[in-house]
Design a protein around this motif. Structure first.
Motif, short mmCIF file in Angstrom:
data_model
loop_
_atom_site.label_atom_id
_atom_site.label_comp_id
_atom_site.label_asym_id
_atom_site.label_seq_id
_atom_site.Cartn_x
_atom_site.Cartn_y
_atom_site.Cartn_z
N GLN A 13 0.77 -1.11 -0.10
CA GLN A 13 0.05 0.22 0.12
C GLN A 13 0.95 1.45 0.04
OE1 GLN A 13 -2.77 -0.44 3.40
NE2 GLN A 13 -4.22 -1.17 2.15
N ALA A 14 0.34 2.38 -0.55
CA ALA A 14 0.96 3.48 -0.53
C ALA A 14 1.47 3.94 0.89
CB ALA A 14 0.22 4.58 -1.11
N LYS A 87 4.95 5.24 -3.51
CA LYS A 87 3.83 5.92 -3.90
C LYS A 87 3.33 5.09 -5.20
CE LYS A 87 6.26 10.25 -3.13
NZ LYS A 87 6.54 11.75 -3.34
N PRO A 88 2.24 5.27 -5.35
CA PRO A 88 1.54 4.59 -6.53
C PRO A 88 2.54 4.75 -7.83
CG PRO A 88 -0.24 5.63 -5.42
CD PRO A 88 0.95 6.05 -4.78
N SER A 122 -0.33 0.47 -4.34
CA SER A 122 -1.93 0.63 -4.31
C SER A 122 -2.01 1.73 -3.52
CB SER A 122 -2.66 -0.36 -3.99
OG SER A 122 -2.42 -0.77 -2.41
N SER A 123 -3.15 2.80 -3.95
CA SER A 123 -3.45 4.02 -3.26
C SER A 123 -4.31 3.59 -2.53
CB SER A 123 -3.73 4.95 -4.43
OG SER A 123 -4.95 4.15 -5.07
#
Length: 123
Positions: A13-14, A87-88, A122-123
């Motif tokens: 995840q971000a 970050k994405p 992923s954001s």
């Protein structure tokens, strides 16, 4: 023949972290550069971070400075990329590269490459 074996990619995840590893074998260079490039879908391969094995100097792309750290284990001929605060836009296939005399930030000047490892943020 130089072989580069990467590991450590995955889904995160971000804001999370991952560490990539790349082990080199089959070369006899005493002076070389080893590090990381990445390629996102539809984009050219871009410089991320590279280490001079001669003096330990590290080079970073502006987009990763302060978040990524490149390091090495001389005994294992292995380079690592610690990636924090992901970050994405960091999503890409990350490739390890090695060359005795590259233009550090130019991918096409490296003659040895790993198979790549996917990093998805992923954001």
């Amino acid at each position: 023949q130089v072989q580069l074996v990467e590991s450590g990619g995955g889904l995160v995840q971000a804001g999370g972290s991952l560490r990539l590893s790349c082990a080199a074998s089959g070369h006899t260079f005493s002076k070389y550069f080893m590090g990381w490039f990445r390629q996102a879908p539809g984009k050219e391969r871009e410089f991320v971070a590279v280490l001079s094995w001669t003096n330990g100097r590290a080079y970073y792309a502006d987009s990763v400075k302060g978040r990524f750290t490149i390091s090495r284990d001389n005994a294992k001929d292995t380079v690592y990329l610690q990636m924090n605060n992901l970050k994405p836009e960091d999503t890409a296939v990350y490739y390890c590269a090695l060359d005795p005399s590259p233009v550090v930030t130019i991918a096409k000047t490296y003659r040895s490459w790993g198979q790549g490892t996917q990093v998805t943020v992923s954001s």
